[in-house]
Design a protein around this motif. Sequence first.
Motif, PDB file in Angstrom:
ATOM      1  N   SER A  24      15.859   5.644   0.800  1.00  0.00           N
ATOM      2  CA  SER A  24      15.817   6.480   2.002  1.00  0.00           C
ATOM      3  C   SER A  24      16.934   6.038   2.935  1.00  0.00           C
ATOM      4  O   SER A  24      17.579   5.017   2.714  1.00  0.00           O
ATOM      5  N   SER A  26      20.155   7.436   5.852  1.00  0.00           N
ATOM      6  CA  SER A  26      21.207   8.445   5.992  1.00  0.00           C
ATOM      7  C   SER A  26      22.271   8.348   4.902  1.00  0.00           C
ATOM      8  O   SER A  26      22.952   9.326   4.615  1.00  0.00           O
ATOM      9  N   THR A  27      22.426   7.191   4.279  1.00  0.00           N
ATOM     10  CA  THR A  27      23.449   7.031   3.243  1.00  0.00           C
ATOM     11  C   THR A  27      22.866   7.010   1.845  1.00  0.00           C
ATOM     12  O   THR A  27      23.567   6.718   0.875  1.00  0.00           O
TER      13      THR A  27
END
Length: 115
Positions: A24, A26-27
Amino acid sequence: VQLQASGGGLVQAGSSLRLACAASGSTAASINTVGWYRQAPGKQREFVASISGLRTTNYAESAKGRFTLSRDAVKKTVYLEMNNLKPDDTAVYYCRADTRRSFFWGQGTQVTVSS
């Protein structure tokens, strides 16, 4: 990237377990290769298996024929199916995710195989 490893437990020799490594953050979409490693008490961490973004897999000799990797891109999860477990498989299992610039470790999940 955050990695959550799960699925460990206490089983008898010859049993099966399925470990999951869920990514999980953003990247997470930039993850390429995901690998599983294990560390037994008093031993160094060792490679178990890995799967690339193209689903190319590599296995340690000890895992060949017994362990199988799969990858669910939608769930951002990699599974390690472990069959015919042996007492020597007892260890903390860690997943690692590699991006182009860095790598990240999960927290580990304990696998204990009794004889």
